[in-house]
Scaffold this active site. Structure first.
Site, PDB file in Angstrom:
ATOM      1  N   HIS A   1       0.869  -1.197   0.000  1.00 62.24           N
ATOM      2  CA  HIS A   1       0.000   0.000   0.000  1.00 62.24           C
ATOM      3  C   HIS A   1       0.895   1.233   0.000  1.00 62.24           C
ATOM      4  O   HIS A   1       1.480   1.588   1.026  1.00 62.24           O
ATOM      5  CB  HIS A   1      -0.899   0.013   1.241  1.00 62.24           C
ATOM      6  CG  HIS A   1      -1.880   1.148   1.252  1.00 62.24           C
ATOM      7  ND1 HIS A   1      -3.229   0.971   1.402  1.00 62.24           N
ATOM      8  CD2 HIS A   1      -1.708   2.493   1.114  1.00 62.24           C
ATOM      9  CE1 HIS A   1      -3.844   2.141   1.377  1.00 62.24           C
ATOM     10  NE2 HIS A   1      -2.933   3.087   1.202  1.00 62.24           N
TER      11      HIS A   1
ATOM     12  N   HIS B   1       1.533   5.373  -1.688  1.00 61.99           N
ATOM     13  CA  HIS B   1       1.210   6.546  -2.513  1.00 61.99           C
ATOM     14  C   HIS B   1       2.516   7.157  -3.016  1.00 61.99           C
ATOM     15  O   HIS B   1       3.356   7.534  -2.194  1.00 61.99           O
ATOM     16  CB  HIS B   1       0.464   7.604  -1.693  1.00 61.99           C
ATOM     17  CG  HIS B   1      -0.812   7.097  -1.079  1.00 61.99           C
ATOM     18  ND1 HIS B   1      -2.040   7.245  -1.677  1.00 61.99           N
ATOM     19  CD2 HIS B   1      -1.040   6.425   0.077  1.00 61.99           C
ATOM     20  CE1 HIS B   1      -2.982   6.698  -0.913  1.00 61.99           C
ATOM     21  NE2 HIS B   1      -2.400   6.187   0.160  1.00 61.99           N
TER      22      HIS B   1
ATOM     23  N   LYS C   1      -9.229  -0.332  -6.019  1.00 66.30           N
ATOM     24  CA  LYS C   1      -9.289   0.322  -4.717  1.00 66.30           C
ATOM     25  C   LYS C   1     -10.645   0.975  -4.473  1.00 66.30           C
ATOM     26  O   LYS C   1     -11.110   1.794  -5.281  1.00 66.30           O
ATOM     27  CB  LYS C   1      -8.174   1.379  -4.640  1.00 66.30           C
ATOM     28  CG  LYS C   1      -8.111   2.149  -3.321  1.00 66.30           C
ATOM     29  CD  LYS C   1      -7.685   1.277  -2.154  1.00 66.30           C
ATOM     30  CE  LYS C   1      -7.890   1.969  -0.817  1.00 66.30           C
ATOM     31  NZ  LYS C   1      -6.742   2.738  -0.381  1.00 66.30           N
TER      32      LYS C   1
ATOM     33  N   HIS D   1     -10.460   0.994   1.609  1.00 67.58           N
ATOM     34  CA  HIS D   1     -10.311   1.991   2.666  1.00 67.58           C
ATOM     35  C   HIS D   1     -11.545   1.822   3.555  1.00 67.58           C
ATOM     36  O   HIS D   1     -12.644   2.239   3.188  1.00 67.58           O
ATOM     37  CB  HIS D   1     -10.220   3.408   2.102  1.00 67.58           C
ATOM     38  CG  HIS D   1      -9.968   4.429   3.164  1.00 67.58           C
ATOM     39  ND1 HIS D   1      -8.762   5.082   3.312  1.00 67.58           N
ATOM     40  CD2 HIS D   1     -10.759   4.868   4.189  1.00 67.58           C
ATOM     41  CE1 HIS D   1      -8.822   5.883   4.376  1.00 67.58           C
ATOM     42  NE2 HIS D   1     -10.029   5.777   4.907  1.00 67.58           N
TER      43      HIS D   1
ATOM     44  N   ASP E   1       1.399   2.588   3.567  1.00 66.54           N
ATOM     45  CA  ASP E   1       0.537   3.758   3.386  1.00 66.54           C
ATOM     46  C   ASP E   1       1.351   5.043   3.478  1.00 66.54           C
ATOM     47  O   ASP E   1       0.867   6.060   3.975  1.00 66.54           O
ATOM     48  CB  ASP E   1      -0.634   3.778   4.379  1.00 66.54           C
ATOM     49  CG  ASP E   1      -1.682   4.822   4.015  1.00 66.54           C
ATOM     50  OD1 ASP E   1      -1.719   5.244   2.842  1.00 66.54           O
ATOM     51  OD2 ASP E   1      -2.458   5.219   4.908  1.00 66.54           O
TER      52      ASP E   1
HETATM   53  C1  NCD Z   1      -3.736   9.044   2.082  1.00 61.50           C
HETATM   54  C2  NCD Z   1      -3.337  10.102   1.062  1.00 61.50           C
HETATM   55  O1  NCD Z   1      -2.865  11.167   1.456  1.00 61.50           O
HETATM   56  O2  NCD Z   1      -3.439   9.828  -0.132  1.00 61.50           O
HETATM   57  N1  NCD Z   1      -3.775   9.655   3.385  1.00 61.50           N
HETATM   58  C3  NCD Z   1      -3.688   9.026   4.575  1.00 61.50           C
HETATM   59  O3  NCD Z   1      -3.825   9.679   5.604  1.00 61.50           O
HETATM   60  N2  NCD Z   1      -3.434   7.735   4.661  1.00 61.50           N
HETATM   61  C4  NCD Z   1      -5.015   8.425   1.676  1.00 61.50           C
HETATM   62  C5  NCD Z   1      -5.364   7.184   2.447  1.00 61.50           C
HETATM   63  O4  NCD Z   1      -4.725   6.139   2.283  1.00 61.50           O
HETATM   64  O5  NCD Z   1      -6.306   7.248   3.238  1.00 61.50           O
HETATM   65 ZN    ZN Z   2      -3.303   5.059   1.603  1.00 58.83          ZN
END
Ligand code: NCD
Ligand code: ZN
Length: 350
Positions: A13, A15, A99, A136, A247
């Site tokens: 996971h 970003h 997702k 989520h 994450d």
């Molecule tokens: C994530 C984001 O900023 O894209 N933020 C977070 O607090 N984890 C989105 C998510 O995974 O909820």
């Molecule tokens: Zn995330």
């Protein structure tokens, strides 16, 4: 134990954003992890195969080929995602999941699902084609307290969804509560969960006591100490339903430290030292490899990595901030000392 060598881990996971931010962050993950499940919550979101292919090319364009890092792409489920799009995603070979963001739950979720009832054809197609749903897991109703949103999601949304789609594989992402660990543990074998490093190390006091710590604010929000303890217990239990997903969610400092600060912890640069610290505190360093390197690929039906990663006990100071274009990113454990370091060398990428 002062050194441990693991099968190279994967991040289930992650970003990595887009543009200059991708350039700033992707290398931290690529140097350590073999693969990562790339979240699709861009603006606009990644909702079809063509967009996922283009995004994958942009990510590949900024990472060192020698890293051997492979971005595993996902599509962003909307009310309008069709079974045809799901079939195309399953056939393309580089998309590993779809997702689900409940609309309004988190960063860039405005285009997310407003009502799961609108998605049953797409979900049935995912079950048919063997594409997992990555969830989520928070309800968004304004009258539900933000600290209760994950727990409410389990019974109200996830249980009926699992029942209605009896062969759909589901990953409940970034679990944060004792309730969620119980739900996953007692659920069917087609249900798994990712756990972040920050939820293993921090509780809500670390966000709110002695001043507000915007860099510890993420969604789902940090919970109580007893929840953190339950997550650590699940992660270190050797149960293959729980595996690593950082994450890591970078936002420039200017967007975190603001009148309305963004949710997300940037952990990519310190993730494996952070997991090692948590596992060591639980006396379970010998369980780190299963959690970080084996259970994820096993669940996704992918081969485990064949190269390795070494972690060494060698205290180091985490920088206060890392460069990101005109702004900076504040990493997990910024300005603190960490006991473990990843030895990034020729073994990564083999
Ligand atoms: C994530 C984001 O900023 O894209 N933020 C977070 O607090 N984890 C989105 C998510 O995974 O909820
Ligand atoms: Zn995330």
């Amino acid at each position: 134990m002062d050194e441990i060598t693991l099968t190279r881990p994967d991040d289930w996971h992650l970003h990595v954003r887009d543009g200059a931010l991708t350039q700033a962050v992707a290398g931290y993950s690529a140097a350590v992890f073999g693969r990562a499940i790339i979240m699709p919550n861009l603006k606009p979101p990644v909702t079809d195969v063509a967009a996922a292919r283009a995004y994958r090319d942009r990510i590949r364009g900024v990472i060192d080929d020698a890293s051997g890092f492979e971005p595993l792409m996902t599509l962003y489920l909307t009310d309008d995602t069709t079974p045809v799009t799901i079939a195309e995603a399953a056939a393309c070979g580089f998309i590993q999941g779809i997702k689900l963001y409940p609309a309004g739950a988190t960063t860039n979720s405005d285009a997310g699902v407003t009502d799961l009832a609108r998605c049953h054809d797409a979900l049935a197609a995912m079950a048919e084609h063997g594409l997992p749903l990555l969830v989520h897991g928070e309800v968004t109703a304004p009258d539900v307290d933000v600290f209760d949103r994950e727990a409410a999601f389990l019974e109200e949304r996830l249980a009926p969804l699992l029942e209605r789609h009896p062969s759909l594989r589901v990953v409940l992402e970034h679990v944060t509560t004792a309730r969620a660990t119980e739900f996953v543990r007692h659920g069917p074998s087609r249900l798994a969960a990712t756990i972040t490093a920050h939820h293993l190390l921090l509780n809500r006091n670390d966000m709110l006591v002695g001043g507000i710590r915007p860099h510890h604010y993420c969604l789902p929000v940090l919970k109580r100490e007893r929840d953190r303890a339950a997550l650590l217990e699940a992660a270190t239990s050797g149960n293959p339903k729980f595996f690593l997903g950082t994450d890591s969610a970078p936002h420039p400092r200017g967007a975190k430290v603001a009148d309305c600060g963004c949710a997300g912890v940037f952990s990519a640069a310190t993730a494996m030292p952070a997991y090692a610290e948590a596992f060591e505190a639980a006396g379970a360093l010998d369980r780190l490899e299963g959690f970080a390197s084996h259970f994820g690929p096993d669940f996704y039906g992918l081969a485990r990595n064949t190269d390795s990663l070494t972690l060494r006990r060698h205290p180091w100071s985490v920088p206060n901030a890392l460069p990101a274009g005109d702004d900076v990113l504040v990493p997990l454990r910024a300005g603190e000392e960490m006991a473990w370091q990843t030895v990034v060398g020729p073994q990564a990428g083999g």
